[in-house]
Design a protein around this motif. Structure first.
Motif, PDB file in Angstrom:
ATOM      1  N   ASN A 188      28.384  32.731  51.675  1.00 40.46           N
ATOM      2  CA  ASN A 188      27.343  31.700  51.732  1.00 40.46           C
ATOM      3  C   ASN A 188      28.017  30.341  51.723  1.00 40.46           C
ATOM      4  OD1 ASN A 188      24.168  31.722  51.382  1.00 40.46           O
ATOM      5  ND2 ASN A 188      24.929  29.843  50.444  1.00 40.46           N
ATOM      6  N   GLU A 189      27.486  29.411  52.485  1.00 39.54           N
ATOM      7  CA  GLU A 189      28.064  28.073  52.583  1.00 39.54           C
ATOM      8  C   GLU A 189      26.939  27.053  52.745  1.00 39.54           C
ATOM      9  OE1 GLU A 189      29.847  24.687  52.710  1.00 39.54           O
ATOM     10  OE2 GLU A 189      30.930  26.514  52.152  1.00 39.54           O
ATOM     11  N   GLN A 221      23.732  30.443  55.302  1.00 38.66           N
ATOM     12  CA  GLN A 221      23.828  29.011  55.061  1.00 38.66           C
ATOM     13  C   GLN A 221      22.715  28.575  54.126  1.00 38.66           C
ATOM     14  OE1 GLN A 221      21.689  26.261  56.525  1.00 38.66           O
ATOM     15  NE2 GLN A 221      22.893  24.863  55.253  1.00 38.66           N
ATOM     16  N   HIS A 231      29.588  26.701  57.858  1.00 39.40           N
ATOM     17  CA  HIS A 231      29.147  28.100  57.909  1.00 39.40           C
ATOM     18  C   HIS A 231      29.350  28.658  59.316  1.00 39.40           C
ATOM     19  CE1 HIS A 231      25.243  28.944  59.954  1.00 39.40           C
ATOM     20  NE2 HIS A 231      25.324  30.143  59.406  1.00 39.40           N
ATOM     21  N   ILE A 248      27.115  36.257  56.720  1.00 40.24           N
ATOM     22  CA  ILE A 248      27.464  34.890  56.327  1.00 40.24           C
ATOM     23  C   ILE A 248      26.190  34.048  56.434  1.00 40.24           C
ATOM     24  CG2 ILE A 248      28.980  32.923  56.702  1.00 40.24           C
ATOM     25  CD1 ILE A 248      30.462  35.507  56.047  1.00 40.24           C
TER      26      ILE A 248
END
Length: 814
Positions: free
Chosen positions: A375-376, A401, A382, A399
Motif C-alpha cells: 500500500n502506498e 493506493q 504506487h 498493490i
C-alpha cells in the motif's frame, strides 16, 4: 565440491592474501577448477566480445571460459572477495554466456571466491556449486540446445548495454525528462507520470519479445506502421499504451488513464532514445535512475517519504528469509523495494526446489497472485511500485493506493511477514482513525511511525506468529518519552533482532537526518505466548552499510557490516564481535530485555559488560564512585566570567589551552557553575570523548549545560579525579558511553544522566597504578595548560607589535 569449504581448508590468512578480483581468479579459482578436474589448457582467460546495437556499443568480458569439445560451455565472472553477488552480476554473466557461442554455453558462474552462483542457461536452475568436469560433460551431452533468434539476441544485447552503461542511461532518461517538460510542455509535477506510461509500453513490448512476438518499441517500425495507416507515430504509440494497459489492467487507479503528451516529435524522439535499452530484469538501475532524475528533489512532501537503500532492503529480506507460500506485506511500499527483493528471494527458492515443472508454475502463480501485498499513499509512487515489480518479474496485483491506516484492503491477522520503512516524525490527527488503534485512543494525535507499527502488528498472522521487520527512528527504542510505546510493543511481540544503522543512512535518499534502526519482531501467540518464543536476540551496531552515509549523492563503498551481520547471525556466539569497519554484533537472552531501552547499542553494552566482568576482577558501577553535581546559574549581563565552551576541550586527550574571560552579556543563556579542579564530562556526542579536569588556577566559571560535573563520592575504589578522568577516556569505558547515547544523529547524541551512572562500569586499577596515573596525568594537564598560556601571551605580544588587535579573550584554543 563446495567452494567455501575448499577455501577454508586451503587458503590460510584469507583476509590478507585475497584482496582483488585477480587474487580470487589466480589464487582461488584456477586451483579449485583443477581440483574439479579441469585443465588450464581447457581454459581461456580475459576474453572480450563487442556488443553493439545501432550506434551504441560496449565491450564485455569474461574472466574464465571453459571449453568442452572446442566449444565454450562454462563461463566464470569473478568479483573481489568483498563484493556481494547481486542479481545484476548474475544477469551480466548469464547474458554473456548466451552470446559467447552459438548455441549458448550451458553454465554461467558468478563468484567472489566464497559465495558462488552457477546458473544453467537452458533450465534456469541455480546452484551454489561449480559443476565438476564430469558433471559439465554430462550436462553438455544431455542438454537440448537451441540457437537464439535474432529477436532474442537483440534483447540480450540490450541487457548488456544497459548493465554496462548506467552513466549513459542516466543521460538518456534526463533527456527524456527535458523533452517531456520543455518540448511536450508537460508540467514538471506531471512529467514523472508520463514517463511511467512510456516505461510501461517499453516493458510490455520487451515482454512480448520474450514470449516470441515482435518488440514494437522501435522507431523505424512505428514510423512505417504510421505511414501505412496514414496516422502519426503518436497515434500508434497511444495504441501501444492501450495494449500495455490491457496487459496490466490494474496499473492505474483509473482505467481510462491516457497519454497526456500531444506532440508527435516528442514521442518519436523519446522512442529513439530508449529503444536500444532493456528495462526488464535490469530494474534496480532503472528505478534508481528514474528516482534520481524525476523524484529526488521533489518527492519528500507532506508524508516524509524516503526511499530505502537496496543494501538495507537486501539485509532485511535475507534476515527475515520468507519462504514459498508466505504472504508478505509492505504497508508503506514506496517504489516497491521490499516487495521486489522478497519476490526475488522466494522465486529463487521456487527455481531451486526439486518440484516438477507444473508444481513450480503453480507456486510462481501463487507468489505473484496472492503473496505480495503493498500500500502506498502517493498515487505516482504506487504506479512506480507496480512498474518496478513488472520490471523484476511480476507480482503487482495486490498493490493499493491510499491511506494505509484507513485501508480496508489490507486484512488483519493474515500476513506471515511485514517488511517496511514507514514515514517518520510527523503526527497523524484524524480522531475517527486514531480511535481504531490502541496507541491512538484518547489522543488528539499520534506519530505516524507508532501507528504504522501497530497497523503492521495487527496485520500479522497470530496463529503462525508472523514477523515484522521495520525501520524506525532509534529514539522510539531508547528515549524515556517513548517508554509507553515500548511497554505496548513488548506485550504484543518478542524481539528477533535489532540493528542500529549509522547516522545519515537516509541522507542520499531524501535527506532524512533521523538516526534509524531495524527491529525484527515476532507476534506472540494469542493463546500461548511461549509458543515460538526466540530465546536469543541478534544485535548489531553497523558503522558501514555499503555506501557513503551522510552524503546527498549515493556512492557505493566496499565495506558493509550488514553482510558480516548476516554471516554472524547464522549461529549464536558469546561476547561482542567487531567487524573490520568497527561495527559490532552479538546475541542477548530474550529475558534480559526490558522496556527501559531496547536499542542495539544499549543491549550490546549489557553483553560487553558481562565480558568485562570476566576480564576484570573489580568492575564497579559509576554510581558507586561519583555523582553528578550540576548547579544552574544565569550569568548577569554586566559581570565577567570564565566561560568554557565544549569545543575548547580537545577530543580524546581532554586538554584545555584557554578559557575566555568575558561579560555575561556575551553568554546569554543559563549555564552550569564549575570550580577549579572540577571533573567535567561532555554528554553530547560521546564519540568525541571530551572529559577533563579544570585547571586549579580558574577559581569559578560557567559552562554549557551539555556537560556533567562529576564529584567523587566516598568510596573504597577510586579517590582521585585524575584517575577517574583517565578511566572515562579509556576505550572500555568510552565504548559503553557511546553505546548509551541517544539522539537523532551522532553529533546530537547525548548520554542520559541516569544511564551514565547506572549502566557504565569502571574497571578498578590497583592502588599502585592509580598513584602512577594521578602523578603523570595531573602533571601533563598542568604542563599543557601553563605552556598554552605562555604561548598565548607571546602570540599576543608579537601581533600587538605588528599592529594586530589580538586579545586573550579572542582565542578559544591553540
Amino acid at each position: 565440491m563446495n567452494l567455501q569449504n575448499w577455501v577454508l581448508q586451503n587458503i590460510i590468512d584469507f583476509n590478507n592474501k585475497i584482496k582483488s578480483e585477480e587474487d580470487v581468479k589466480i589464487k582461488i579459482l584456477i586451483p579449485f577448477l583443477e581440483e574439479l578436474g579441469y585443465k588450464t589448457s581447457e581454459m581461456r582467460f580475459e576474453n572480450t566480445i563487442d556488443v553493439q546495437i545501432g550506434s551504441k556499443k560496449v565491450q564485455v568480458r569474461s574472466d574464465i571460459e571453459i571449453f568442452v569439445d572446442d566449444n565454450v560451455q562454462l563461463i566464470i565472472d569473478t568479483k573481489a572477495s568483498k563484493v556481494s553477488i547481486s542479481e545484476k552480476e548474475i544477469l551480466q554473466s548469464s547474458s554473456y554466456a548466451k552470446l559467447i557461442s552459438t548455441p549458448p554455453a550451458v553454465y554461467a558462474v558468478t563468484t567472489n571466491g566464497l559465495d558462488c552462483v552457477a546458473i544453467n542457461i537452458y533450465s534456469g536452475k541455480r546452484s551454489s556449486e561449480i559443476p565438476t568436469k564430469e558433471q559439465l560433460v554430462r550436462d553438455v551431452n544431455k542438454t537440448r540446445k537451441r540457437e537464439l533468434s535474432e529477436i532474442e539476441i537483440r534483447e540480450i544485447k540490450s541487457i548488456l548495454l544497459t548493465l554496462y552503461n548506467p552513466e549513459e542511461l542516466f543521460k538518456i532518461i534526463s533527456k527524456c525528462k527535458t523533452i517531456i517538460e520543455k518540448k511536450a510542455l508537460i508540467r514538471s509535477d506531471q512529467s514523472f507520470k508520463e514517463m511511467t506510461k512510456i516505461l510501461l509500453v517499453k516493458m510490455n513490448e520487451e515482454k512480448r519479445s520474450k514470449n516470441g512476438d515482435s518488440n514494437r518499441f522501435i522507431s523505424e517500425l512505428i514510423t512505417r506502421w504510421a505511414k501505412s495507416e496514414d496516422v502519426t507515430e503518436l497515434e500508434i504509440f497511444k495504441n501501444l499504451f492501450q495494449d500495455a494497459k490491457n496487459s496490466y489492467p490494474t496499473i492505474y487507479s483509473l482505467s481510462e488513464e491516457q497519454l497526456k503528451i500531444t506532440d508527435n516529435e516528442s514521442i518519436v524522439e523519446i522512442i529513439k532514445l530508449l529503444e536500444t535499452w532493456s528495462f526488464l530484469g535490469t530494474g534496480d538501475d532503472i528505478k534508481g535512475i528514474v528516482y534520481e532524475i524525476f523524484l529526488k528533489s521533489t518527492l519528500r512532501g507532506e508524508l516524509d517519504q524516503y526511499f530505502t537503500p537496496r543494501e538495507i532492503v537486501n539485509y532485511m529480506v535475507k534476515y527475515s528469509d520468507p519462504q514459498i507460500g508466505d504472504k508478505i506485506l509492505d504497508p508503506a511500499c514506496g517504489s516497491g523495494g521490499f516487495l521486489i527483493q522478497s519476490f526475488r528471494h522466494v522465486n529463487q527458492q521456487i527455481i531451486n526446489s526439486p518440484s516438477s515443472e507444473i508444481e513450480s508454475e503453480k507456486r510462481f502463480k501463487c507468489l505473484v497472485d496472492k503473496c505480495l501485498w503493498g500500500n502506498e499513499a502517493d498515487e505516482d509512487l504506487h504506479v512506480l511500485a507496480k512498474i518496478n515489480l513488472i520490471m523484476h518479474g511480476d507480482g503487482y496485483n495486490n498493490i493499493y493506493q491510499g491511506d494505509t491506516l484507513r485501508s480496508k484492503k489490507l486484512p488483519d491477522d493474515y500476513f506471515d511477514f511485514v517488511l517496511t520503512n514507514p514515514p517518520f516524525t510527523i503526527r497523524y490527527n484524524f480522531p475517527n482513525v486514531l480511535s481504531n488503534y490502541e496507541m491512538g485512543i484518547n489522543k488528539e494525535s499520534e506519530e505516524l511511525d507508532i501507528l504504522f507499527t501497530e497497523k503492521c502488528i495487527k496485520s500479522l498472522n497470530s496463529s503462525r506468529t508472523g514477523e515484522l521487520y521495520i525501520v524506525l527512528p532509534e529514539g522510539l527504542l531508547n528515549l524515556k518519552s517513548y517508554i509507553g510505546f515500548r511497554e505496548w510493543l513488548l506485550k504484543q511481540c518478542y524481539i528477533r533482532m535489532v540493528v542500529s544503522l549509522p547516522e545519515g543512512a537516509f541522507i542520499p535518499f531524501g535527506k532524512s537526518v533521523s538516526k534509524t534502526t531495524i527491529i525484527g519482531l515476532r507476534k506472540k501467540h494469542p493463546l500461548n505466548i511461549e509458543t515460538n518464543k526466540p530465546n536469543k536476540v541478534f544485535l548489531g551496531n553497523a558503522k558501514e552499510i555499503g555506501y557513503e552515509t551522510g552524503k546527498t549523492i549515493y556512492k557505493i563503498k566496499r565495506q558493509n557490516d550488514l553482510d558480516e551481520f548476516l554471516i554472524k547471525s547464522q549461529s549464536c556466539f558469546e561476547g561482542v564481535f567487531e567487524t573490520e569497519s568497527g561495527g559490532e554484533c552479538g546475541w542477548i537472552n530474550q529475558d534480559e530485555i526490558t522496556v527501559k531501552r531496547i536499542d542495539a547499542s544499549y543491549l550490546l553494552n549489557a553483553i560487553d559488560r558481562a565480558a568485562l566482568h570476566k576480564h576484570f576482577d573489580n568492575l564497579i558501577s559509576l554510581s558507586d564512585i561519583c555523582e553528578i553535581n550540576n548547579v544552574s546559574y544565569t550569568p548577569s549581563d554586566s559581570q565577567m566570567y570564565y566561560y568554557l565552551e565544549i569545543p575548547d576541550i580537545s577530543p580524546d586527550t581532554g586538554t584545555i589551552s584557554n578559557i575566555r574571560y568575558i561579560k555575561g552579556s556575551q553568554i546569554n543563556s543559563s549555564m552550569y557553575c564549575f570550580s577549579g579542579g572540577d571533573l567535567i564530562y561532555s554528554r553530547i556526542n560521546p564519540r568525541k570523548n571530551r572529559v577533563t579536569v579544570i585547571p586549579d588556577s580558574i577559581k569559578v566559571g560557567v559552562v554549557s549545560k551539555e556537560v556533567y560535573i562529576l564529584r567523587l563520592k566516598e568510596n573504597k575504589y577510586i579517590n582521585n579525579k585524575y584517575v577517574l578522568c583517565a578511566l572515562l577516556q579509556s576505550k572500555a569505558v568510552k565504548n559503553q558511553l557511546v553505546r548509551l547515547a541517544t539522539g537523532s544523529s551522532s553529533s546530537r547524541a547525548r548520554v542520559p544522566e541516569n544511564d551514565m551512572l547506572e549502566f557504565v562500569y569502571i574497571p578498578i586499577p590497583t592502588k599502585e597504578i592509580q598513584e602512577k596515573i594521578n602523578m603523570i596525568f595531573k602533571q601533563i594537564l598542568d604542563n599543557y595548560w601553563n605552556s598554552s598560556q605562555k604561548f598565548i601571551d607571546g602570540f599576543i605580544e608579537i601581533h600587538n607589535e605588528l599592529m594586530s588587535d589580538f586579545q586573550r579573550n579572542d582565542i578559544n584554543k591553540i
